[in-house]
Design an enzyme around this catalytic site. Sequence first.
Site, short mmCIF file in Angstrom:
data_model
loop_
_atom_site.label_atom_id
_atom_site.label_comp_id
_atom_site.label_asym_id
_atom_site.label_seq_id
_atom_site.Cartn_x
_atom_site.Cartn_y
_atom_site.Cartn_z
N VAL A 1 39.77 36.11 41.42
CA VAL A 1 40.91 36.27 42.11
C VAL A 1 40.43 36.84 43.52
CG1 VAL A 1 42.86 37.58 42.40
CG2 VAL A 1 42.75 36.32 40.29
N GLU B 1 49.46 37.19 41.82
CA GLU B 1 48.35 35.84 42.35
C GLU B 1 49.03 34.67 41.10
OE1 GLU B 1 46.56 35.19 45.09
OE2 GLU B 1 47.11 33.39 43.97
N GLU C 1 42.82 28.48 38.36
CA GLU C 1 41.48 28.20 38.51
C GLU C 1 41.06 26.93 38.53
OE1 GLU C 1 38.68 30.60 35.82
OE2 GLU C 1 39.94 31.90 35.80
N LYS D 1 55.36 37.53 37.53
CA LYS D 1 54.07 36.96 37.22
C LYS D 1 53.90 36.42 35.70
CE LYS D 1 49.81 35.78 37.05
NZ LYS D 1 49.50 34.22 37.56
N GLY E 1 43.45 27.40 27.23
CA GLY E 1 42.35 28.52 26.87
C GLY E 1 42.61 29.22 28.23
N CYS F 1 44.00 34.04 31.06
CA CYS F 1 45.41 34.76 31.36
C CYS F 1 46.36 34.44 30.48
CB CYS F 1 45.74 33.97 32.90
SG CYS F 1 44.74 34.79 34.19
P1 NAD Z 1 37.43 38.73 36.78
O1 NAD Z 1 37.00 39.59 35.52
O2 NAD Z 1 37.09 37.73 37.05
O3 NAD Z 1 37.03 40.06 38.07
C1 NAD Z 1 37.63 41.37 37.84
C2 NAD Z 1 36.40 42.21 38.76
O4 NAD Z 1 37.00 43.50 38.79
C3 NAD Z 1 35.11 42.28 38.09
O5 NAD Z 1 34.03 41.76 39.16
C4 NAD Z 1 34.71 43.85 37.94
O6 NAD Z 1 33.34 44.00 37.94
C5 NAD Z 1 35.51 44.21 39.07
N1 NAD Z 1 36.08 45.71 38.70
C6 NAD Z 1 36.39 46.45 37.41
N2 NAD Z 1 36.58 47.68 37.79
C7 NAD Z 1 36.64 47.78 39.02
C8 NAD Z 1 36.51 48.99 39.77
N3 NAD Z 1 37.09 49.98 39.32
N4 NAD Z 1 36.44 48.93 41.26
C9 NAD Z 1 36.04 47.76 41.55
N5 NAD Z 1 35.94 46.57 40.85
C10 NAD Z 1 36.08 46.50 39.53
O7 NAD Z 1 39.00 39.03 36.88
P2 NAD Z 1 39.85 37.67 37.50
O8 NAD Z 1 39.91 36.59 36.76
O9 NAD Z 1 39.43 37.76 38.93
O10 NAD Z 1 41.37 38.28 37.34
C11 NAD Z 1 41.63 39.60 38.03
C12 NAD Z 1 43.12 39.73 37.90
O11 NAD Z 1 43.89 38.60 38.45
C13 NAD Z 1 43.61 39.92 36.65
O12 NAD Z 1 44.64 40.87 36.42
C14 NAD Z 1 44.23 38.72 36.20
O13 NAD Z 1 45.02 38.75 35.27
C15 NAD Z 1 44.64 38.19 37.51
N6 NAD Z 1 44.90 36.76 37.66
C16 NAD Z 1 43.74 36.02 37.29
C17 NAD Z 1 43.89 34.59 37.70
C18 NAD Z 1 42.70 33.87 37.45
O14 NAD Z 1 42.83 32.43 37.46
N7 NAD Z 1 41.70 34.19 36.91
C19 NAD Z 1 44.87 34.22 38.24
C20 NAD Z 1 46.10 34.93 38.46
C21 NAD Z 1 45.88 36.17 38.33
#
Ligand code: NAD
Length: 443
Positions: free
Chosen positions: A11, A153, A157, A209, A262, A265
Amino acid sequence: MNIAIIGTGNVGLITGACLSDVGNKVFCFDIDSEKIENLKNGNIQVYESGLNRLVNKNLNVNLFFSHNLESVVSDSDIIFLTVGTPMNELGGTNMDCIYNAARQIGSCINNKKLIITKSTIPVGETYNIRKIISKEINKRKVDIKFDVANNPEFLKEGKGINDFMSPDRIVVGIDNRELRSLFINLYRPFSINHEKLIFMDIKSSELTKYAANAMLATRISFINELSILAEKTGADINSIRRGIGSDRRIGYNYIYPSVGYGGSCFEKDLNSMIHVSKKFNCNLGIIKSVEDANLNQRDYFINKIIRKFDNGASIRGKTFTIWGLSFKPGTSDVRGSVSIYIINKIIEMEGNLHLYDPKASDNIKNIFKKQDRINYFNDKYEATKSSDALILLTEWPEFRSPDFSILKRNLNKPLIFDGRNQYDKYMINSLGFEYHQIGVPLL
Ligand code: NAD
């Protein structure tokens, strides 16, 4: 505008790349310093359609990656929190990453900023994050004002860039009406066609969300549950899907029969909702059964395979080719992928696996490490050689119209288990295949 992105996962990276592409200066930070080092050099470890091109186009022009949180924060007026919020062992949300990020921001924030929670967080948590930041600022005995907002968001994906660039809507939770114009300016490049912003209070935005994910998951589980009834009664779920999808009140989206959803989320977000509902003494009966139906669907599919081989032989020593390992096409993400469940089941029963995926094989290798029963292939047809059946789990476009004559030549027997109902049963049958789909009896 000058924008900070804290957390450069799926994200964060998509958000940063898209915001930089329309002319903002975007500064990205992640606690994973190896990830940042790679990103500084334009190396993206995940595959997301179009992301590599967009990041490299804007790198060091409008998009910057840094190991230094303090400079990222001080260079920005707006800070997006996009860190992970995984499921904890009780089914709730593990807030450690986002609370830590809030503490880190509070310890270095230098002037007035807007801090936006974009990670998916339970209702009320944006206010807890505000408290954490305030506490850190107070510890420093300085007087620094900041606003908070929630801007969940909704990107899918695999289609994340397109979804960010052309969103259906942009939900914004604010408790200070003066922030409206800032959001209107920020998102104007993505709202050219028509107004996309939907403003609401922060708690409603946070819960929107979860409501969206719960509705999508419900539709998937609904059609999947129905697919079992269809198959048992001799009906065809593909026809039923068209029959109901044509009703504009229902529509075609998210009613594709499958091996179940899967990804990182749906499961965690539904469990988080259930967890929150307990605190408020509410019974989310529908949501609970959505999760149950989803887990059941995987077993329904693997049991179909087992039944076929138990009829005289067994799975032990048999070889299965799996096409598709990522949880959906267009991404290398295997978090929560049904493929992991199916691979584990086949290994448990001492079967062998030939695995092929256009982008996700390395991520599966990292999970199964050195497993003698698994062989990985770079060519989808090679993977089918000397195999007892083909199992299709992810509907990548390259699987939609394969050369069935090669499949027939390579497979020990012309047998396909399709977890995504990709082919026409009459056509496949006429080619001499035994073709098992979801929710469709054998011809
Ligand atoms: P992800 O696990 O791919 O990425 C999270 C990132 O945050 C990692 O790179 C991690 O190293 C970093 N991180 C952790 N702690 C940190 C800190 N203290 N400071 C800086 N960086 C830090 O997660 P994602 O899939 O990108 O999802 C992020 C959020 O968005 C989640 O809450 C998820 O539910 C939400 N979301 C995800 C999607 C999706 O399609 N993946 C869609 C909508 C919402």
